[in-house]
Design an enzyme around this catalytic site. Structure first.
Site, PDB file in Angstrom:
ATOM      1  N   GLU A   1      -3.131  -3.257  -5.036  1.00  0.00           N
ATOM      2  CA  GLU A   1      -4.572  -3.305  -5.316  1.00  0.00           C
ATOM      3  C   GLU A   1      -5.181  -1.918  -5.133  1.00  0.00           C
ATOM      4  O   GLU A   1      -5.990  -1.694  -4.242  1.00  0.00           O
ATOM      5  CB  GLU A   1      -5.290  -4.379  -4.485  1.00  0.00           C
ATOM      6  CG  GLU A   1      -4.619  -4.804  -3.184  1.00  0.00           C
ATOM      7  CD  GLU A   1      -4.811  -3.847  -2.022  1.00  0.00           C
ATOM      8  OE1 GLU A   1      -5.728  -3.029  -2.021  1.00  0.00           O
ATOM      9  OE2 GLU A   1      -4.004  -3.927  -1.087  1.00  0.00           O
TER      10      GLU A   1
ATOM     11  N   HIS B   1       0.892  -1.156   0.000  1.00  0.00           N
ATOM     12  CA  HIS B   1       0.000   0.000   0.000  1.00  0.00           C
ATOM     13  C   HIS B   1       0.928   1.203   0.000  1.00  0.00           C
ATOM     14  O   HIS B   1       1.864   1.255   0.804  1.00  0.00           O
ATOM     15  CB  HIS B   1      -0.885   0.027   1.250  1.00  0.00           C
ATOM     16  CG  HIS B   1      -1.815  -1.116   1.345  1.00  0.00           C
ATOM     17  ND1 HIS B   1      -2.063  -1.771   2.531  1.00  0.00           N
ATOM     18  CD2 HIS B   1      -2.582  -1.737   0.409  1.00  0.00           C
ATOM     19  CE1 HIS B   1      -2.936  -2.739   2.330  1.00  0.00           C
ATOM     20  NE2 HIS B   1      -3.263  -2.741   1.050  1.00  0.00           N
TER      21      HIS B   1
END
Length: 190
Positions: free
Chosen positions: A153, A115
């Protein structure tokens, strides 16, 4: 069959260590210190509209302090600051097989997920992520010889991040539904 269909992860992750915290060439990277000013910096960054819009973690400072301590105490994720001088990026390095993302693709036990957030709006659009990702992936692969993939993602609406991740060597695999977003699964192999 895609390159993601070729392997099914085992349920036993007991022998898999926490993800590594390597030093990418040309950068410094270190785990966040929950006892120092890092918590204030991260709390401020997470309140910034350009970060809050996609991270959904504009929490009170106390919750961030707890979150960071929990991450550092477990084997799932390592919260890190990254920079060349001052810190400019927040990166969570996590074991994908221990994360919700494993419900949408066949995560291998040593896959690493990332992330990534640029805290200061003024630092966006300067190619920092595009420059960091290749060096960080190589450092992750060197630090964990059993790691063969790094995944991202991002929210499908975050076109700027997707462009940076693509420029940084990640290939889009497809859209996936996660609890808090529709994401584009992106992969970089060893």
């Amino acid at each position: 069959m895609t390159h993601l269909d070729a392997y099914r992860a085992t349920d036993d992750l007991s022998g898999v260590p926490a993800p590594p915290v390597p030093t990418p060439d040309g950068w410094w990277l270190r785990a966040v210190d929950p006892d120092g000013p890092d918590v204030d910096l991260l709390h401020r960054w997470m309140q910034a509209p350009h970060v809050a819009a996609f991270w959904h973690q504009a929490w009170p400072r106390e919750r961030w302090e707890r979150e960071l301590r929990d991450q550092l105490a477990g084997a799932h994720s390592r919260p890190c600051l990254v920079g060349r001088g001052d810190p400019v990026l927040y990166v969570e390095i996590y074991r994908a097989a221990r994360d919700v993302v494993a419900s949408v693709y066949p995560a291998r036990p040593h896959d690493v997920g990332l992330h990534v957030a640029i805290g200061e709006l003024a630092m966006t659009g300067r190619g920092l992520v595009r420059e960091l990702l290749p060096a960080l992936c190589e450092a992750l692969f060197d630090a964990d010889p059993l790691c063969t993939r790094v995944v991202l993602e991002p929210d499908v609406r975050n076109r700027r991040a997707i462009a940076s991740f693509t420029a940084g060597g990640f290939a889009p695999v497809g859209e996936v539904l996660l609890p808090d977003k529709v994401a584009l699964l992106m992969v970089r192999g060893r």
